[in-house]
Design a protein around this motif. Structure first.
Motif, PDB file in Angstrom:
ATOM      1  N   UNK A  16       0.939  -1.160   0.007  1.00 29.89           N
ATOM      2  CA  UNK A  16      -0.107  -0.032  -0.078  1.00 29.89           C
ATOM      3  C   UNK A  16       0.850   1.268  -0.024  1.00 29.89           C
ATOM      4  N   UNK A  17       1.956   0.992   0.595  1.00 26.52           N
ATOM      5  CA  UNK A  17       3.010   2.345   0.611  1.00 26.52           C
ATOM      6  C   UNK A  17       3.855   2.385  -0.743  1.00 26.52           C
ATOM      7  N   UNK A  18       3.963   1.394  -1.325  1.00 24.83           N
ATOM      8  CA  UNK A  18       5.076   1.761  -2.538  1.00 24.83           C
ATOM      9  C   UNK A  18       4.341   1.533  -4.173  1.00 24.83           C
ATOM     10  N   UNK A  19       4.791   1.967  -4.976  1.00 22.84           N
ATOM     11  CA  UNK A  19       4.496   1.624  -6.349  1.00 22.84           C
ATOM     12  C   UNK A  19       5.525   1.352  -7.095  1.00 22.84           C
ATOM     13  N   UNK A  20       5.571   0.380  -8.103  1.00 20.83           N
ATOM     14  CA  UNK A  20       6.426  -0.275  -8.987  1.00 20.83           C
ATOM     15  C   UNK A  20       6.464   0.373 -10.174  1.00 20.83           C
ATOM     16  N   UNK A  40       9.173   1.934  -5.417  1.00 24.40           N
ATOM     17  CA  UNK A  40       9.263   3.562  -5.252  1.00 24.40           C
ATOM     18  C   UNK A  40       8.040   3.791  -3.923  1.00 24.40           C
ATOM     19  N   UNK A  41       8.559   4.958  -3.107  1.00 25.28           N
ATOM     20  CA  UNK A  41       7.228   5.257  -2.180  1.00 25.28           C
ATOM     21  C   UNK A  41       6.330   5.975  -3.051  1.00 25.28           C
ATOM     22  N   UNK A  42       5.029   5.738  -2.624  1.00 24.87           N
ATOM     23  CA  UNK A  42       3.736   6.257  -3.469  1.00 24.87           C
ATOM     24  C   UNK A  42       3.930   7.860  -3.106  1.00 24.87           C
ATOM     25  N   UNK A  44       6.062   9.939  -2.895  1.00 25.01           N
ATOM     26  CA  UNK A  44       7.249  10.671  -3.293  1.00 25.01           C
ATOM     27  C   UNK A  44       6.673  11.785  -4.683  1.00 25.01           C
ATOM     28  N   UNK A  45       7.138  12.685  -4.980  1.00 24.11           N
ATOM     29  CA  UNK A  45       6.821  13.295  -6.219  1.00 24.11           C
ATOM     30  C   UNK A  45       7.298  12.423  -7.514  1.00 24.11           C
ATOM     31  N   UNK A  46       6.734  12.861  -8.558  1.00 21.72           N
ATOM     32  CA  UNK A  46       7.184  12.010  -9.763  1.00 21.72           C
ATOM     33  C   UNK A  46       8.648  12.230  -9.843  1.00 21.72           C
ATOM     34  N   UNK A  47       9.307  13.522  -9.685  1.00 23.19           N
ATOM     35  CA  UNK A  47      10.755  13.426 -10.108  1.00 23.19           C
ATOM     36  C   UNK A  47      11.356  12.707  -9.152  1.00 23.19           C
ATOM     37  N   UNK A  48      11.043  12.549  -8.099  1.00 20.31           N
ATOM     38  CA  UNK A  48      11.763  11.768  -7.026  1.00 20.31           C
ATOM     39  C   UNK A  48      11.657  10.169  -7.472  1.00 20.31           C
ATOM     40  N   UNK A  49      10.585   9.819  -7.827  1.00 23.65           N
ATOM     41  CA  UNK A  49      10.390   8.677  -8.135  1.00 23.65           C
ATOM     42  C   UNK A  49      11.357   8.048  -9.433  1.00 23.65           C
ATOM     43  N   UNK A  50      11.442   9.054 -10.407  1.00 25.17           N
ATOM     44  CA  UNK A  50      12.167   8.942 -11.687  1.00 25.17           C
ATOM     45  C   UNK A  50      13.593   8.792 -11.379  1.00 25.17           C
ATOM     46  N   UNK A  51      14.031   9.787 -10.468  1.00 27.06           N
ATOM     47  CA  UNK A  51      15.370   9.716 -10.001  1.00 27.06           C
ATOM     48  C   UNK A  51      15.861   8.578  -9.240  1.00 27.06           C
ATOM     49  N   UNK A  90       5.434   4.764 -14.952  1.00 20.54           N
ATOM     50  CA  UNK A  90       4.851   4.904 -13.302  1.00 20.54           C
ATOM     51  C   UNK A  90       3.790   3.849 -13.603  1.00 20.54           C
ATOM     52  N   UNK A  91       3.310   3.439 -12.354  1.00 16.78           N
ATOM     53  CA  UNK A  91       2.158   2.494 -12.320  1.00 16.78           C
ATOM     54  C   UNK A  91       0.851   2.807 -13.163  1.00 16.78           C
TER      55      UNK A  91
END
Length: 110
Positions: A16-20, A40-42, A44-51, A90-91
């Protein structure tokens, strides 16, 4: 709480806390191919997920595809690092292309 219940609870919370996100190599390939899945943590901002996905799929001290923080699903035994021209999906299906400075949303040219 039993160890089994505790493990199940941790797995559910992680879900529930993460996104693949998927890392797609397309910069030097004949056709795009997904090479890794990164959690990655759901929140987070899109930029942080990408980075985070970019960072985890780059070899610095060790080969990134051997890391337990990444699920390597590439077709070869080894894999190059993610670079400019590659993408992260992203998911929700949105894709972003790695640029020389930052990311741009990738739109299918259909």
């Amino acid at each position: 709480m039993s160890k089994k219940k505790e493990a199940l609870s941790k797995a559910l919370l992680r879900h529930f806390r993460t996104e693949t996100v998927a890392v797609i190599h397309s910069a030097y390939e004949d056709s795009p191919r997904t090479v890794a899945l990164v959690n990655v943590d759901k929140s987070w901002s899109v930029k942080k997920k990408l980075e985070k996905a970019f960072m985890l799929t780059n070899s610095v001290e060790d080969a990134w595809y051997t890391s337990d923080k990444v699920e390597y699903i590439g077709p070869e035994e080894s894999c190059r690092s993610t670079s400019v021209g590659d993408m992260v999906r992203l998911e929700d299906g949105t894709k972003f292309k790695c640029e020389s400075s930052g990311w741009s949303e990738w739109k299918n040219p259909d």
